[in-house]
Design a protein around this motif. Structure first.
Motif, PDB file in Angstrom:
ATOM      1  N   ASP A  25      37.116 111.770 -79.996  1.00 34.14           N
ATOM      2  CA  ASP A  25      37.718 110.994 -80.366  1.00 34.14           C
ATOM      3  C   ASP A  25      38.255 110.806 -81.700  1.00 34.14           C
ATOM      4  N   PRO A  26      39.496 110.576 -81.836  1.00 32.71           N
ATOM      5  CA  PRO A  26      40.649 109.716 -82.953  1.00 32.71           C
ATOM      6  C   PRO A  26      39.792 109.578 -84.247  1.00 32.71           C
ATOM      7  N   GLU A  27      38.997 108.077 -83.660  1.00 32.73           N
ATOM      8  CA  GLU A  27      38.677 107.639 -85.131  1.00 32.73           C
ATOM      9  C   GLU A  27      36.725 108.223 -84.760  1.00 32.73           C
ATOM     10  N   VAL A  28      36.130 108.928 -85.680  1.00 36.08           N
ATOM     11  CA  VAL A  28      35.369 109.496 -86.472  1.00 36.08           C
ATOM     12  C   VAL A  28      34.317 109.361 -87.398  1.00 36.08           C
ATOM     13  N   THR A  29      33.141 108.631 -87.340  1.00 36.46           N
ATOM     14  CA  THR A  29      32.784 108.963 -88.744  1.00 36.46           C
ATOM     15  C   THR A  29      31.352 109.709 -88.847  1.00 36.46           C
ATOM     16  N   PRO A  36      25.221 104.176 -88.502  1.00 37.36           N
ATOM     17  CA  PRO A  36      25.330 105.044 -87.128  1.00 37.36           C
ATOM     18  C   PRO A  36      26.608 105.380 -87.285  1.00 37.36           C
ATOM     19  N   GLY A  37      27.280 106.329 -86.742  1.00 37.56           N
ATOM     20  CA  GLY A  37      28.116 107.682 -87.055  1.00 37.56           C
ATOM     21  C   GLY A  37      28.703 105.922 -86.008  1.00 37.56           C
ATOM     22  N   THR A  38      30.288 106.164 -85.731  1.00 37.00           N
ATOM     23  CA  THR A  38      31.110 105.871 -84.916  1.00 37.00           C
ATOM     24  C   THR A  38      32.191 106.869 -84.040  1.00 37.00           C
ATOM     25  N   GLY A  39      32.470 106.785 -83.099  1.00 37.42           N
ATOM     26  CA  GLY A  39      33.522 107.635 -82.375  1.00 37.42           C
ATOM     27  C   GLY A  39      32.272 108.709 -82.175  1.00 37.42           C
ATOM     28  N   ALA A  40      33.165 109.891 -81.121  1.00 37.79           N
ATOM     29  CA  ALA A  40      32.230 111.244 -80.562  1.00 37.79           C
ATOM     30  C   ALA A  40      32.901 111.703 -81.095  1.00 37.79           C
ATOM     31  N   ALA A  41      31.827 113.005 -81.230  1.00 35.97           N
ATOM     32  CA  ALA A  41      32.976 114.485 -81.814  1.00 35.97           C
ATOM     33  C   ALA A  41      31.392 115.423 -81.499  1.00 35.97           C
ATOM     34  N   THR A  42      31.388 116.141 -80.280  1.00 32.74           N
ATOM     35  CA  THR A  42      30.726 116.992 -80.490  1.00 32.74           C
ATOM     36  C   THR A  42      31.254 118.240 -79.034  1.00 32.74           C
ATOM     37  N   GLY A  43      30.573 119.165 -78.607  1.00 29.07           N
ATOM     38  CA  GLY A  43      30.793 120.092 -77.977  1.00 29.07           C
ATOM     39  C   GLY A  43      29.856 120.831 -77.414  1.00 29.07           C
ATOM     40  N   CYS A  44      30.578 122.212 -76.842  1.00 27.76           N
ATOM     41  CA  CYS A  44      29.655 123.241 -76.511  1.00 27.76           C
ATOM     42  C   CYS A  44      31.048 124.074 -76.207  1.00 27.76           C
ATOM     43  N   THR A  45      30.116 125.298 -76.185  1.00 25.88           N
ATOM     44  CA  THR A  45      30.885 126.677 -75.584  1.00 25.88           C
ATOM     45  C   THR A  45      29.685 128.048 -75.015  1.00 25.88           C
ATOM     46  N   GLY A 134      30.175 111.366 -85.583  1.00 23.28           N
ATOM     47  CA  GLY A 134      29.873 110.096 -84.458  1.00 23.28           C
ATOM     48  C   GLY A 134      28.820 109.629 -84.129  1.00 23.28           C
ATOM     49  N   GLN A 135      28.616 109.336 -82.459  1.00 25.82           N
ATOM     50  CA  GLN A 135      27.908 108.312 -81.890  1.00 25.82           C
ATOM     51  C   GLN A 135      26.345 108.977 -81.589  1.00 25.82           C
ATOM     52  N   TRP A 136      25.354 109.312 -82.032  1.00 24.36           N
ATOM     53  CA  TRP A 136      24.006 109.593 -81.890  1.00 24.36           C
ATOM     54  C   TRP A 136      24.028 110.003 -79.857  1.00 24.36           C
ATOM     55  N   SER A 137      24.447 109.140 -80.002  1.00 25.83           N
ATOM     56  CA  SER A 137      23.717 109.338 -78.469  1.00 25.83           C
ATOM     57  C   SER A 137      25.370 109.750 -77.517  1.00 25.83           C
ATOM     58  N   VAL A 138      25.935 110.479 -77.707  1.00 18.54           N
ATOM     59  CA  VAL A 138      27.233 111.211 -77.367  1.00 18.54           C
ATOM     60  C   VAL A 138      26.997 112.839 -77.688  1.00 18.54           C
ATOM     61  N   ARG A 139      26.664 113.621 -76.702  1.00 21.10           N
ATOM     62  CA  ARG A 139      26.252 115.099 -76.757  1.00 21.10           C
ATOM     63  C   ARG A 139      26.256 115.247 -75.879  1.00 21.10           C
ATOM     64  N   PRO A 140      26.922 117.145 -75.368  1.00 18.41           N
ATOM     65  CA  PRO A 140      27.365 117.547 -74.575  1.00 18.41           C
ATOM     66  C   PRO A 140      26.047 117.494 -73.360  1.00 18.41           C
TER      67      PRO A 140
END
Length: 363
Positions: A25-29, A36-45, A134-140
């Motif tokens: 997400d554009p705004e991530v902390t 808690p962190g905000t926004g989303a930042a995660t991924g997989c390969t 980012g948000q703890w609850s956002v994950r792959p």
């Protein structure tokens, strides 16, 4: 002797494809225990092997998050894998492997089980801990893994803050996905390619606080990449960051070769890969790291003539080739970690090596 591969990436090993999925997400902390962190930042390969590849693994970190690694013990029956998952989301992120399996099953990939369409894809995996970004609850999820597998390509490999490296951190700096490859030009393994793809997310530091240069760069490699010693002011800024790292991180990845190696030999390649990890990250293999390296052998290359050890009956015929591949494995892992740090872009105000030490790049 070794030379850099054509794309200097895992894709130089024929038969392998790499796909990423990420949400940024554009705004991530970055979260803290209090906020808690905000926004989303995660991924997989996902690394796909077509056809399947002989595989093994070596887990060195004291806090790993893995799937199907017991299957890769050389004493166990299954010899080959269809894909490897590298993912964010800590243990939650292992759910992405289900999506990779569904994609492979849909395409008829896996161990045949007799009935038409009945296959069991083999997809080992490992995770990094990126939940505070980012948000703890956002994950792959399974859908994330399926998307990464669908996007897999043998033509282009994105690096840096993508896929499993989206929210990766390297101590106080931004980590990410990096890759490297070499081709062995002489000896019994002449013509063999060895490559690595690493997700750099270590507890340890990736640069020398005395010089400011990356641990994984010797003078020759630094010159090859056009890097030089930093200014005094940049070095002071970098030193100020050395105590601001994290404590629940890990570095994971894949070393691959086109040499025809056995499962036991692949285990030795994975072990050797950790030498490169130890060169590029200090300290490595801590009690809270989950450092894990998978090894794949596609077997599409033909070793040079005269590579067998028939004169030493106690040794396997593949030993001379294996020795050369192991030497190269340490090199490509080290280079891939350096590539991850140099390719990273800032996320959630986590600075990159380029941000902190711009004078290294002539800026």
């Amino acid at each position: 002797m070794i030379v850099t591969g054509p794309t200097d990436s895992l894709l130089d090993v024929a038969g392998l494809q790499v796909g990423h999925w990420q949400r940024l997400d554009p705004e991530v902390t970055v979260g803290t225990p209090e906020v808690p962190g905000t926004g989303a930042a995660t991924g997989c390969t996902v690394v796909l092997a077509d056809p399947s590849a002989v595989a093994s693994v070596d887990v060195r970190g004291g806090g790993p998050g893995t799937r199907e690694t017991d299957l890769l013990d050389p004493s166990h029956s299954v010899q080959r894998v269809d894909a490897i998952l590298l993912t964010g989301g800590s243990a939650y992120g292992l759910a992405a492997a289900d999506g990779v399996m569904h994609h492979l099953e849909k395409n008829g990939r896996g161990i045949p089980m007799g009935a038409p369409g009945a296959v069991v894809p083999i997809v080992p995996g490992a995770v990094i801990f990126d939940l505070p970004v980012g948000q703890w609850s956002v994950r792959p999820t399974a859908d994330s893994g399926c998307s990464a597998a669908q996007s897999a390509s043998a033509e282009h490999l994105a690096r840096g803050s993508v896929g499993a490296g989206t929210a990766a951190r390297a101590g106080a700096l931004k980590g990410g996905v990096g890759s490297a490859s070499v081709r062995i030009t002489d000896g019994p393994a002449a013509g063999v390619t060895v490559a690595a793809l690493m997700v750099a997310n270590p507890v340890g530091s990736v640069f020398d606080p005395v010089t400011g240069m990356l641990w994984g760069l010797d003078a020759a490699r630094a010159e090859e990449l056009g890097l030089s010693a930093p200014s005094a002011s940049d070095l002071a800024a970098a030193r100020a960051l050395t105590d601001k790292g994290t404590v629940l991180n890990t570095t994971i990845g894949v070393v691959a070769t086109d040499a025809p190696l056995s499962k036991a030999a692949c285990r030795r390649v994975a072990v050797a890969g950790h030498d490169g990890l130890g060169r590029a990250i200090r300290p490595a293999h801590s009690p809270l790291d989950g450092d894990t390296i998978f090894a794949l052998a596609t077997g599409t290359a033909e070793p040079a003539e005269g590579s067998a050890t028939a004169s030493i009956p106690a040794f396997p015929d593949e030993l001379p080739v294996l020795a050369a591949v192991c030497d190269a494995a340490a090199v490509v892992v080290e280079r891939a970690i350096v590539d991850a740090i140099l390719s990273a872009t800032a996320v959630a105000d986590i600075p990159t090596y380029r941000d902190v030490l711009p004078s290294v790049f002539g800026r």
